[in-house]
Design a protein around this motif. Structure first.
Motif, PDB file in Angstrom:
ATOM      1  N   GLU A 126      -5.265   2.058  -3.820  1.00  0.00           N
ATOM      2  CA  GLU A 126      -3.763   1.861  -4.281  1.00  0.00           C
ATOM      3  C   GLU A 126      -3.079   0.710  -3.666  1.00  0.00           C
ATOM      4  OE1 GLU A 126      -2.012   5.975  -4.042  1.00  0.00           O
ATOM      5  OE2 GLU A 126      -1.998   5.942  -6.182  1.00  0.00           O
ATOM      6  N   GLN A 127      -3.916  -0.157  -3.212  1.00  0.00           N
ATOM      7  CA  GLN A 127      -3.349  -1.254  -2.514  1.00  0.00           C
ATOM      8  C   GLN A 127      -2.598  -2.389  -3.622  1.00  0.00           C
ATOM      9  OE1 GLN A 127      -4.850  -3.170   1.243  1.00  0.00           O
ATOM     10  NE2 GLN A 127      -6.037  -1.307   1.380  1.00  0.00           N
ATOM     11  N   SER A 129      -2.393  -1.679  -6.833  1.00  0.00           N
ATOM     12  CA  SER A 129      -1.112  -1.009  -7.535  1.00  0.00           C
ATOM     13  C   SER A 129       0.120  -0.881  -6.783  1.00  0.00           C
ATOM     14  CB  SER A 129      -1.719   0.511  -7.865  1.00  0.00           C
ATOM     15  OG  SER A 129      -0.854   1.410  -8.661  1.00  0.00           O
ATOM     16  N   GLY A 130       0.197  -0.872  -5.478  1.00  0.00           N
ATOM     17  CA  GLY A 130       1.307  -0.997  -4.726  1.00  0.00           C
ATOM     18  C   GLY A 130       1.940  -2.491  -4.720  1.00  0.00           C
ATOM     19  N   MET A 131       0.833  -3.315  -4.688  1.00  0.00           N
ATOM     20  CA  MET A 131       1.482  -4.591  -4.705  1.00  0.00           C
ATOM     21  C   MET A 131       2.324  -4.826  -6.039  1.00  0.00           C
ATOM     22  SD  MET A 131      -1.130  -7.296  -3.451  1.00  0.00           S
ATOM     23  CE  MET A 131      -1.640  -7.243  -1.901  1.00  0.00           C
ATOM     24  N   GLU A 132       1.589  -4.272  -7.055  1.00  0.00           N
ATOM     25  CA  GLU A 132       2.181  -4.377  -8.414  1.00  0.00           C
ATOM     26  C   GLU A 132       3.722  -3.799  -8.531  1.00  0.00           C
ATOM     27  OE1 GLU A 132       0.330  -3.255 -12.308  1.00  0.00           O
ATOM     28  OE2 GLU A 132      -1.403  -4.367 -11.518  1.00  0.00           O
ATOM     29  N   MET A 133       3.691  -2.659  -7.885  1.00  0.00           N
ATOM     30  CA  MET A 133       4.977  -2.037  -7.854  1.00  0.00           C
ATOM     31  C   MET A 133       5.987  -2.865  -6.983  1.00  0.00           C
ATOM     32  SD  MET A 133       5.327   0.307 -10.138  1.00  0.00           S
ATOM     33  CE  MET A 133       6.971   1.020  -9.534  1.00  0.00           C
TER      34      MET A 133
ATOM     35  N   GLN C  54       3.737   0.277 -15.205  1.00  0.00           N
ATOM     36  CA  GLN C  54       2.337  -0.008 -14.870  1.00  0.00           C
ATOM     37  C   GLN C  54       1.468   0.574 -15.876  1.00  0.00           C
ATOM     38  OE1 GLN C  54       1.581   1.324 -10.783  1.00  0.00           O
ATOM     39  NE2 GLN C  54       0.981  -0.788 -10.575  1.00  0.00           N
ATOM     40  N   ARG C  81      11.109  -4.419 -11.052  1.00  0.00           N
ATOM     41  CA  ARG C  81      10.508  -3.730  -9.951  1.00  0.00           C
ATOM     42  C   ARG C  81      10.771  -4.022  -8.491  1.00  0.00           C
ATOM     43  NH1 ARG C  81       4.022  -4.387 -12.048  1.00  0.00           N
ATOM     44  NH2 ARG C  81       4.069  -3.057 -13.655  1.00  0.00           N
ATOM     45  N   PHE C  88       3.641   5.297  -2.204  1.00  0.00           N
ATOM     46  CA  PHE C  88       2.453   5.809  -2.942  1.00  0.00           C
ATOM     47  C   PHE C  88       2.050   7.194  -2.099  1.00  0.00           C
ATOM     48  CE2 PHE C  88       2.568   1.907  -5.098  1.00  0.00           C
ATOM     49  CZ  PHE C  88       1.841   2.293  -6.218  1.00  0.00           C
ATOM     50  N   ALA C  92      -0.789   3.297   0.690  1.00  0.00           N
ATOM     51  CA  ALA C  92      -1.087   1.959   0.071  1.00  0.00           C
ATOM     52  C   ALA C  92      -0.657   0.903   0.952  1.00  0.00           C
ATOM     53  CB  ALA C  92      -0.508   1.857  -1.290  1.00  0.00           C
ATOM     54  N   LEU C  94      -1.224  -2.320   3.073  1.00  0.00           N
ATOM     55  CA  LEU C  94      -2.358  -3.267   3.053  1.00  0.00           C
ATOM     56  C   LEU C  94      -3.186  -3.377   4.480  1.00  0.00           C
ATOM     57  CD1 LEU C  94      -0.166  -6.105   1.599  1.00  0.00           C
ATOM     58  CD2 LEU C  94      -1.861  -4.726   0.367  1.00  0.00           C
TER      59      LEU C  94
END
Lengths: 259, 173, 268
Positions: A126-127, A129-133, C54, C81, C88, C92, C94
């Motif tokens: 989900e990295q 997806s996380g960036m998108e958020m 999303q 956003r 998450f 999530a 990095l």
């Protein structure tokens, strides 16, 4: 019978869908590539993992390919008393074909698979997806620098492969088998054309870098976000890259050297 | 990974890559010998150019002075027109220089050999060489050889036909 | 009462042929902690992704601070956003950046603050979750609870007006769970933000929530303050909140009668 047709139809539709997604993805990547030039730090870090870390396998393979060609070429040419053309043989086959193609195959195996696995895992955890958020476009932040790095590394790697390969041929031909040093280089310089051979080889490697980068990025980005999905995507990257590189090589060769 | 290490590594990689490209360009290819766009052109017509190709070498006394630039066919004279590009440093060949197409070795490639004449005026850019000698075609030579063998045998029996063989002695031309 | 931060009306969403949401109405009030609870697989995470823009709903409207999410342009969506933090389930984080850089990531991406200020901000956020000492660690060196706290620090890095928590308690040991419960409540008060907690850990979620929605089979089964829900008459609500094995939600997955299946014989 109908079931079979249905399966065929479904497979074809799936393929077209993937192709469409792949093209859209490429457009998106290309659109965000100029923006990434403002942040060279990101590209440099990727050049490290894509380019520098591939260097070892490229140099070693190039050296051995060149040495083998030196041996094989000498044994064939010496029958015709033309062993002084060894330089031409080694240089032309490396610069035109083996350099771009073998470097691209090695690149797909070493860097392409790593890129796919990395992006696939980022997706699975989900990295992305996380960036998108976090209002960060993952295509711009993650994909574009890697794509650009692949695109930039490939011609350099292919050139290094060819240069090292020629040196390998020189070692075996001149150092071991006693071909005349001067004839080796002068015949080579006489027969290898900068525009027709070297530039076309570079163009090939640029095309291959583009394609391998694209495939690796897309497979990672499109991977099913599970361990199994990522491993399948990684395999697909290597297989598809190899097939596309070889197929494109034929097309490009026909276009460049066909007449 | 330390940023500094990464940057140095990438810098090295790019430098080595560019050096490899440079080496391919200068050491392996003919870029260093052609000298970008310089040179002047002269043309010559031949009955038959054999296996001569664009980029075949042009030599004088064995020294390469240029390359074949264009090969064309003249529909009026029914002859091949070969345009050669000679490097600038070899300017000033006499007007009555002759051009011949030879083969390097038995199976080697064909090249144009120039032989300077004795004229005082030099040939200009775009000038045409008048004296040429065509390529030797293997089949013709073998054919003539067989023909003259056969003719030789015939002459052994009727000794009064000797005069006929004379034109076939010299192949080519 | 002021306008809700998130207002969902008649939301429908399907995945393949399966209806995930079938007409949902939901309001989230500013400054509150709202819990959204339901059995696994009811699309609670999907709901958060819909709020974050999303995913696109089949029909219905989702308004965040009065703006219709699905009609927002890309830049407007990204602006929105930036004001929403999301935690998450997996954290999530990095994986190629250390804890400090992870928390600094949104700040660096969205602002042009000087390095010293970024550093202060990051340390502040890490201090808030009690992990200032772990700034130099890589995500792989963190325990699950620590990773989630780092992710929380990152989610609040830009001082959002709302934070969405996706299953913050799942798979945590009791101590980490207690820490997270305390953090969510405290941050909500201290930063004056709105919190949405998606969870199936009934006890923890109801402990911190001001208001709760119970979701099942694409519908809202019940909603109200936690106290009202605990006292609810509904069979289903009782079964869910108390974790009873049988009730309106049958123990058995729908199937042909057992006897028929055993005697039917035909292997499938």
């Amino acid at each position: 019978m109908l079931d079979l047709l249905q399966q065929l139809g479904r497979a074809a539709l799936g393929l077209f869908q993937r192709l469409g997604r792949g093209n859209l993805f490429l457009l998106q990547t290309l659109a965000s590539t100029p923006g990434i030039l403002l942040r060279p730090g990101l590209v440099i870090r990727q050049l490290w993992s894509v380019g520098v870390l591939t260097l070892v396998i490229i140099v070693v393979s190039g050296l051995f390919v060149g040495m083998v060609m030196g041996l094989q070429g000498y044994n064939t040419l010496v029958d015709f008393g033309a062993e002084e053309s060894l330089g031409v043989l080694v240089a032309l086959s490396l610069v035109r074909e083996l350099g771009p193609v073998v470097a691209a195959l090695l690149f797909a195996g070493r860097a392409g698979s790593a890129l796919t696995a990395e992006i696939g895992l980022m997706k699975a955890t989900e990295q992305l997806s996380g960036m998108e958020m976090m209002a960060v476009d993952p295509v711009q932040r993650v994909i574009a620098p890697r794509f650009l790095a692949a695109f930039l590394s490939m011609p350099l790697l292919a050139a290094i492969f060819s240069a090292v390969g020629i040196f390998g041929g020189y070692l075996v031909g001149v150092g071991l088998l006693g071909v005349d040093d001067g004839a080796f280089w002068s015949q080579m310089q006489d027969k290898v054309d900068f525009h027709d051979d070297i530039l076309n080889g570079v163009i090939k490697s640029i095309v291959f870098g583009f394609v391998v980068g694209w495939i690796a990025m897309f497979e990672g980005y499109d991977a099913v976000p599970t361990a199994e999905g990522v491993s399948q995507a990684t395999t697909r990257t290597v297989v598809h890259s190899a097939l596309v590189v070889l197929g494109l090589d034929f097309v490009l060769t026909a276009l460049m050297f066909g007449d | 990974m330390n940023t500094r290490t990464v940057e140095i590594g990438v810098g090295l990689f790019v430098a080595v890559g560019i050096a490899a490209l440079f080496m391919l360009a200068m050491q392996v290819s003919n870029l260093s010998t052609i000298g970008s766009s310089g040179g002047y052109r002269i043309t010559a017509t031949f009955e038959n150019i054999g296996g001569l190709k664009v980029r075949s070498p042009v030599t004088v006394s064995g020294v390469r002075v240029g390359r074949v630039d264009v090969i064309d066919y003249d529909l009026h004279t029914f002859q091949a027109v070969v345009t050669m590009k000679i490097e600038d440093q070899y300017k000033g060949f006499p007007e009555d220089t002759s051009a011949s197409i030879f083969t390097a070795g038995l199976l080697g490639e064909q090249y144009v050999a120039l032989e300077p004449g004795g004229s005082m005026t030099s040939i200009e850019d775009g000038g045409r060489l008048q004296l040429t000698q065509s390529a030797l075609v293997m089949e013709q030579i073998i054919g003539q050889f067989l023909y003259s063998m056969a003719a030789d045998k015939k002459t052994d029996q009727p000794p009064d036909q000797k005069t006929e063989q004379q034109p076939d002695q010299q192949p080519g031309g | 009462m002021s306008q809700p931060v998130v207002q969902i009306r008649d939301l429908r969403f399907a995945r393949g042929n399966r209806m995930i949401f079938d007409g949902i109405d939901l309001d989230i009030m500013p400054g509150s902690v709202t819990a959204i609870m339901g059995p696994s697989g009811t699309g609670k995470t999907t709901l958060l992704k819909l709020i974050g823009g999303q995913l696109r709903p089949l029909s219905g409207s989702i308004r965040v601070r009065g703006e219709e999410v699905q009609t927002l342009s890309r830049p407007a969506l990204y602006r929105m956003r930036k004001r929403i933090g999301m935690l998450f389930q997996s954290g999530a984080l990095l994986t190629d950046l250390n804890v400090f850089e992870n928390v600094a990531f949104p700040i660096r991406e969205h602002t042009r603050l000087p390095q010293a200020l970024v550093r202060d901000l990051v340390l502040m956020k890490l201090e808030a979750v009690g992990l200032r000492g772990a700034a130099g660690l890589m995500p792989s060196e963190l325990s699950g609870g620590m990773a989630r706290r780092v992710a929380l620090a990152r989610a609040i890095a830009l001082d959002p007006m709302m934070v969405l928590y996706d299953e913050p308690f799942t798979g945590q040991d009791p101590i980490s769970m207690g820490v997270l419960v305390k953090l969510i409540r405290e941050l909500n008060l201290a930063l004056g933000m709105t919190s949405v907690v998606v969870s199936h850990d009934v006890r923890e979620a109801t402990a911190i929530a001001d208001y709760a929605y119970l979701l099942s089979d694409g519908k809202i089964m019940n909603h109200g303050t936690p106290d009202a829900l605990w006292g609810a008459e509904s069979q289903w609500t009782r079964q869910f909140l108390n974790g009873l094995p049988d009730g309106p939600v049958a123990f058995h997955y729908p199937a042909a009668p057992f006897r028929d299946d055993l005697l039917g014989g035909a292997p499938r």
